[in-house]
Motif scaffolding. Structure first.
Motif, PDB file in Angstrom:
ATOM      1  N   SER A 121       0.826  -1.197   0.000  1.00  0.00           N
ATOM      2  CA  SER A 121       0.000   0.000   0.000  1.00  0.00           C
ATOM      3  C   SER A 121       0.863   1.251   0.000  1.00  0.00           C
ATOM      4  O   SER A 121       1.993   1.260   0.499  1.00  0.00           O
ATOM      5  CB  SER A 121      -0.915   0.006   1.228  1.00  0.00           C
ATOM      6  OG  SER A 121      -0.134  -0.031   2.416  1.00  0.00           O
ATOM      7  N   GLY A 141      -7.040   6.777  -6.830  1.00  0.00           N
ATOM      8  CA  GLY A 141      -6.984   5.653  -5.895  1.00  0.00           C
ATOM      9  C   GLY A 141      -7.186   6.088  -4.452  1.00  0.00           C
ATOM     10  O   GLY A 141      -7.892   5.424  -3.687  1.00  0.00           O
ATOM     11  N   SER A 157     -10.310   5.202  -1.791  1.00  0.00           N
ATOM     12  CA  SER A 157      -9.965   4.348  -0.648  1.00  0.00           C
ATOM     13  C   SER A 157     -10.660   4.837   0.614  1.00  0.00           C
ATOM     14  O   SER A 157     -11.194   5.950   0.678  1.00  0.00           O
ATOM     15  CB  SER A 157      -8.448   4.344  -0.431  1.00  0.00           C
ATOM     16  OG  SER A 157      -8.024   5.602   0.064  1.00  0.00           O
ATOM     17  N   ASP A 158     -10.640   3.988   1.621  1.00  0.00           N
ATOM     18  CA  ASP A 158     -11.272   4.325   2.900  1.00  0.00           C
ATOM     19  C   ASP A 158     -10.298   5.005   3.856  1.00  0.00           C
ATOM     20  O   ASP A 158     -10.690   5.414   4.956  1.00  0.00           O
ATOM     21  CB  ASP A 158     -11.819   3.054   3.566  1.00  0.00           C
ATOM     22  CG  ASP A 158     -12.910   2.404   2.716  1.00  0.00           C
ATOM     23  OD1 ASP A 158     -13.634   3.151   2.025  1.00  0.00           O
ATOM     24  OD2 ASP A 158     -13.016   1.159   2.737  1.00  0.00           O
ATOM     25  N   LYS A 159      -9.027   5.122   3.453  1.00  0.00           N
ATOM     26  CA  LYS A 159      -8.040   5.705   4.344  1.00  0.00           C
ATOM     27  C   LYS A 159      -8.237   7.214   4.462  1.00  0.00           C
ATOM     28  O   LYS A 159      -8.418   7.904   3.454  1.00  0.00           O
ATOM     29  CB  LYS A 159      -6.621   5.420   3.819  1.00  0.00           C
ATOM     30  CG  LYS A 159      -6.222   3.955   3.896  1.00  0.00           C
ATOM     31  CD  LYS A 159      -4.776   3.785   3.455  1.00  0.00           C
ATOM     32  CE  LYS A 159      -4.340   2.328   3.588  1.00  0.00           C
ATOM     33  NZ  LYS A 159      -2.934   2.133   3.174  1.00  0.00           N
TER      34      LYS A 159
END
Length: 218
Positions: A122, A173, A177-179
């Protein structure tokens, strides 16, 4: 300017002396006009554009960079020189810290950590990216960075296309994403995925051991 390796303490030939057996040293001299330096295959090594920025633009960016002074000084380690990696060596702190301080800050919306560069690894956002000072600096740098992007598009279109595509995918991206992201990534100004702020550092002697042999003959 290419830095020549110093003689080894034990008297053995330096890297520069060994290379001279195979590659003739380029005598470029002082260049004070716009110029392009190429290798023996015609590949562009350097595009030199002196005074391309107006004095007012340089002062504007420098003023924003001075706001990073304290962040830069915090990156200076107090360990003894023998225990430091090359990444932490060579910094010269001016008396009372000076105007810009000294140190190194990596700024990136997303990059692979060292030794974590596989497709399944990641990407991470640099710790500095979310700071108020760094975001202010990026905002001040944006117009200049767009100018660099345009120069890259004109002089190295393949590199520009590759960088622009990569950044677009990175932004997409991260948005999907959930970050949590500490600061907006859609405002990233460069086609490159990272910027390095380095203040008051002596350039270490080095050469690219993994580079193409043609790049050693200008």
């Amino acid at each position: 300017m290419a830095k020549a390796s110093p003689p080894n303490p034990d008297g053995s030939p330096s890297d520069t002396e060994r290379l001279q057996k195979y590659f003739r040293a380029a005598k470029i001299g002082k260049i004070s006009v716009p110029a392009t330096i190429v290798d023996r295959e015609g590949n562009i090594v350097t595009i030199y554009l002196p005074n391309i920025l107006s004095p007012s633009r340089v002062n504007f960016v420098n003023s924003a960079t001075k706001d990073l002074r304290n962040l830069l000084l915090r990156t200076i380690t107090s360990s003894s020189a023998q225990n430091l990696s090359w990444r932490s060596q060579g910094f010269v702190v001016p008396e009372e810290g000076g105007e810009f301080g000294a140190g190194r800050i990596t700024v990136s919306p997303a990059y692979f950590m060292q030794r974590h560069e596989r497709l399944q690894d990641s990407m991470v956002t640099s710790a500095s990216y979310g700071s108020v000072e760094v975001q202010h600096w990026l905002s001040a740098l944006s117009t200049t960075e767009f100018f660099w992007n345009a120069i890259t598009a004109a002089s190295a279109p393949d590199l520009f296309e590759a960088g622009a595509t990569a950044i677009s995918r990175i932004v997409q991206g991260l948005q999907e994403s959930d970050k949590p992201v500490s600061a907006p990534i859609s405002n990233w100004p460069s086609i490159f995925s990272g910027l390095e702020i380095i203040a008051n550092r002596t350039t270490l002697s080095h050469r690219d051991t993994g580079g193409s042999a043609s790049l050693l003959i200008f």
